[in-house]
Design an enzyme around this catalytic site. Structure first.
Site, PDB file in Angstrom:
ATOM      1  N   LYS A 108       1.999 -10.225  10.221  1.00 56.88           N
ATOM      2  CA  LYS A 108       2.265  -9.400   9.050  1.00 56.88           C
ATOM      3  C   LYS A 108       3.376 -10.052   8.232  1.00 56.88           C
ATOM      4  CE  LYS A 108       2.853  -4.572   7.705  1.00 56.88           C
ATOM      5  NZ  LYS A 108       3.187  -3.190   8.133  1.00 56.88           N
ATOM      6  N   CYS A 203      -0.157  -9.142  -2.651  1.00 60.76           N
ATOM      7  CA  CYS A 203      -0.101  -7.732  -2.278  1.00 60.76           C
ATOM      8  C   CYS A 203      -0.092  -6.891  -3.556  1.00 60.76           C
ATOM      9  CB  CYS A 203       1.140  -7.443  -1.446  1.00 60.76           C
ATOM     10  SG  CYS A 203       1.236  -5.725  -0.877  1.00 60.76           S
ATOM     11  N   LYS A 241      -2.182 -17.225  -0.783  1.00 62.44           N
ATOM     12  CA  LYS A 241      -3.117 -16.100  -0.717  1.00 62.44           C
ATOM     13  C   LYS A 241      -3.250 -15.479  -2.104  1.00 62.44           C
ATOM     14  CE  LYS A 241      -4.271 -12.068   2.132  1.00 62.44           C
ATOM     15  NZ  LYS A 241      -3.838 -11.239   3.284  1.00 62.44           N
TER      16      LYS A 241
END
Length: 438
Positions: A108, A203, A241
């Protein structure tokens, strides 16, 4: 001059730069004598015979086609990687993932100062199929990055690499717009022996006011600068990402790769509102009567993920001659799902929500199902079919042209007989049909 000092400046946007020759920690580990073998006799088919299954020993199938791959110099016993999120939140769950056979684990996302991270509960909401009200097809989360102390996470990274030196541990990292913080974060994680960095530029919720996550990944100028910092500081491979919450995902993708990063990962979750409770009139997930838009995942996002991956893989082939890597994410719950991502050019495939729904043993079914596909088509390795479906994507204009040409060929083939001498007894009815116009 050492290998990492040969990296070029990332200031020439739009120019494909040579990659750094970074060191792979997994290959040539000095701790190989400590390797443990897992997990013969401990694994089982959680689907009780309803899905194919194979035993995994140190991540490698005990039988069937080889699923191993080497990505950016790092060896994976199979292409399945735990995606960053709750399934990689601490030592115990990451150890469980390795024991069950996952090819790699992405922890995480960590930041230097976890005290700013405060999660709420409930923080998940599900969308279920209307047909049986049991099957989960969509999942929203409003969860933030790791709220555990940074020092504790570093201790657990080191412990995992001590116990599993030949397994791939990937650090997902995210920071504010602060060069010193990024450099410290990278250095500290490397000291623990992680094998790859995945940079969380994607995110979709939480802390955008700090210019973190998608707020950074959607700003190509900011992204270019931060990727330059990361590239110069890192001595191991780096993946960026990507956020799907952008018009053209290839734009930030090119920025990250031109800065010298080895690969991309896509997609992160899609910004969403799961729904409104029609009794209370409040949004879900509901915290003290309120909610906030979150990230959408699970099988419902797979078509969107495949489209984004197709665009990135095409860009990698055209601009970088296929010499950058891609990790696919989005709605994977079966080996068939994963195979589609690999057919579009993915080197590895990540699973997060699927593990939250089905559990860590899912990887054994994923591997077996990919093996079935390989056996059916006589593929011996993942490289044999990686990217094999990419050439079949084109523009709508080209589709119209292809269909017109096919219709013309069909029409030309239906010319009929040129003279009465060409009639035959055996083919009389088909010869008649060849001269009918409607």
């Amino acid at each position: 001059m050492n290998e990492t000092s040969t990296r070029l400046s990332s200031s020439r946007r739009g120019v494909a730069l040579p990659l750094p020759l970074r060191r792979s920690r997994v290959q040539g580990s000095s701790r190989r004598h400590q390797v443990k073998t897992f997990a013969k006799g401990k694994q089982r088919n959680i689907f009780e015979g309803q899905r194919p299954w194979v035993e995994l020993i140190d991540g490698k199938p005990a039988s069937g086609p080889d699923l191993s791959c080497t990505v950016d110099g790092v060896y994976f016993p199979n292409p399945f990687v735990i995606g960053s999120g709750p399934p990689g939140t601490n030592y115990h769950v990451m150890k469980k993932a390795f024991d069950e056979g996952w090819g790699g684990v992405i922890a995480k996302t960590v930041t230097l100062d976890s005290s700013k991270v405060i999660n709420v509960t409930p923080r998940y909401a599900r969308m279920k199929s209307n047909s049986n009200n049991k099957e989960v097809i969509g999942w929203e989360n409003i969860e933030l990055v790791s709220d555990r102390p940074f020092e504790k996470m570093m201790e657990e990274f080191k412990r995992l690499k001590d116990e599993y030196p030949d397994r791939v541990l990937i650090a997902s990292i995210m920071e504010e717009y602060n060069k010193d913080a990024w450099e410290e974060l990278i250095g500290r994680c490397e000291e623990c022996g992680v094998d790859i960095f995945e940079i969380n530029f994607s995110c979709p919720h939480g802390m955008p006011e700090r210019r973190m996550g998608a707020a950074m990944g959607q700003d190509c100028e900011l992204l270019e600068e931060v990727c330059g910092w990361v590239n110069n500081a890192a001595n191991i491979p780096v993946w960026a990402k990507m956020t799907p919450n952008i018009t053209d995902i290839t734009n930030p993708g090119k920025v990250a790769l031109d800065a010298g990063l080895e690969g991309l990962a896509a997609i992160n979750t899609i910004q969403s509102v799961m729904g409104i409770n029609l009794d209370s009139l409040r949004p879900e997930p509901c915290v003290e009567g309120y909610s906030t838009p979150g990230g959408y995942s699970s099988k419902a996002v797979k078509p969107i993920a495949l489209a984004k991956v197709m665009s990135l893989a095409t860009m990698i082939n055209e601009k970088y001659e296929g010499k950058r890597t891609l990790s696919g994410i989005g709605g994977v719950e079966t080996g068939q799902d994963a195979t589609e991502f690999m057919l579009l050019g993915c080197d590895t495939v990540q699973v997060c929500t699927g593990v939250m729904i089905h559990g860590y043993p899912l990887v054994q079914n994923l591997c077996a199902e990919v093996q079935e596909f390989m056996t059916k088509h006589d593929f011996k390795s993942i490289d044999d079919f990686k990217g094999k479906s990419l050439p079949f994507f084109t523009s709508h204009t080209h589709l119209v042209q292809l269909q017109k040409e096919a219709q013309e060929r069909k029409k030309a083939a239906k010319v009929g007989l040129k003279s009465d001498a060409e009639w035959t007894g055996d083919g009389f009815t088909s010869e008649t049909e060849s001269m009918v116009s409607n």
